[in-house]
Scaffold this motif. Structure first.
Motif: not given
Length: 272
Positions: A70-73, A78-81, A203-206, A222-223
């Motif tokens: 899920n984190s990778f997706l 988000a990074s590509c957009v 990636w580090n968003q929690y 992260q969760v």
């Protein structure tokens, strides 16, 4: 005298680097310790044996593999957009001339002074009204645009000579073709730098992924750390093992594209 200053400066940098990395190394050491070594009154810096059960438990006691997916997706999407929105906005602010351009850019930069936590409630209401709770899009949408990335790419694009675009236009190149075939291919360092900063940040968003999801199959990595904090004699080793696993993608991405980061910070475009 200059040699002494150089050695002292390098020693200070090494010392600061060790100060930053020591907690990570200690967490790595704890992840290989058993419960007895972790809870002992003695100071134990290194495990007596490599206890791999912590890593096995990190995957078996919680769906960590699904959380990582899920984190990778979310992070890659988000990074590509963000790369698209930042590069197109920076292109407009760098090469186009329109009324109110400077004022609009200053207002755009002014949004940097708004704390992100102040917008969480409003963003949550907006995402909820759009029916994006428990969806990947709902977790990604707030990370699609970032002022910092637009500012960095705009500064990079501003270093390009305007005559390059004028020459391309005279050869029949449209704005879109100039953007895709001339500007972006020669801007790999800043594009990679933007992607890496976005990857690490998302990636580090929690807090945000935790707020907009209430189903385990949509949770992020992260969760997973909080879900592993179950009543146990010593969950510390398992938590540290999960933390190291979650840290690895950011480290791998950073080390893989380190040379592009240096180019993005130290080099510019074609000077006019």
């Amino acid at each position: 005298m200059n040699h002494i200053k150089s050695v002292a400066y390098q020693a200070m940098c090494v010392g600061l680097g060790l100060l930053v990395i020591l907690p990570i190394l200690y967490a790595l050491s704890i992840s290989f310790m058993n419960s007895d070594e972790i809870l002992t009154r003695k100071i134990v810096l290194f495990p007596s044996t490599f206890y791999l059960q912590n890593y096995i438990s990190a995957f078996t006691n919680a769906p960590l593999a699904r959380f990582l997916l899920n984190s990778f997706l979310i992070t890659i999407g988000a990074s590509c957009v963000r790369l698209f929105t930042a590069s197109t906005a920076a292109f407009a602010f760098s090469f186009f001339e329109f009324k109110g351009k400077k004022l609009l850019f200053m207002l755009y930069l002014g949004t940097m002074m708004i704390p992100a936590d102040l917008l969480i409630i409003k963003n949550y209401h907006t995402v909820a009204k759009l029916g994006l709770i428990n969806t990947y899009l709902g977790m990604m949408i707030v990370f699609f645009v970032t002022v910092v990335n637009v500012f960095v790419m705009r500064q990079y694009f501003m270093s390009y000579s305007k005559s390059i675009r004028e020459a391309a236009m005279m050869d029949g190149c449209s704005n879109f073709m100039f953007f895709m075939r001339v500007l972006l291919p020669s801007s790999k360092p800043v594009l990679v730098t933007t992607f890496i900063s976005s990857f690490v940040g998302v990636w580090n968003q929690y807090l945000w992924p935790l707020l907009v999801t209430n189903q385990n199959e949509k949770r992020t990595a992260q969760v997973a750390v909080t879900l592993l904090n179950f009543p146990d004699a010593s969950p510390h080793g398992i938590i540290m093992a999960a933390a190291i696993i979650i840290l690895l993608p950011s480290v791998i991405v950073f080390l893989s594209f380190q040379r592009y980061i240096k180019k993005g910070m130290m080099s510019g475009g074609v000077k006019g």
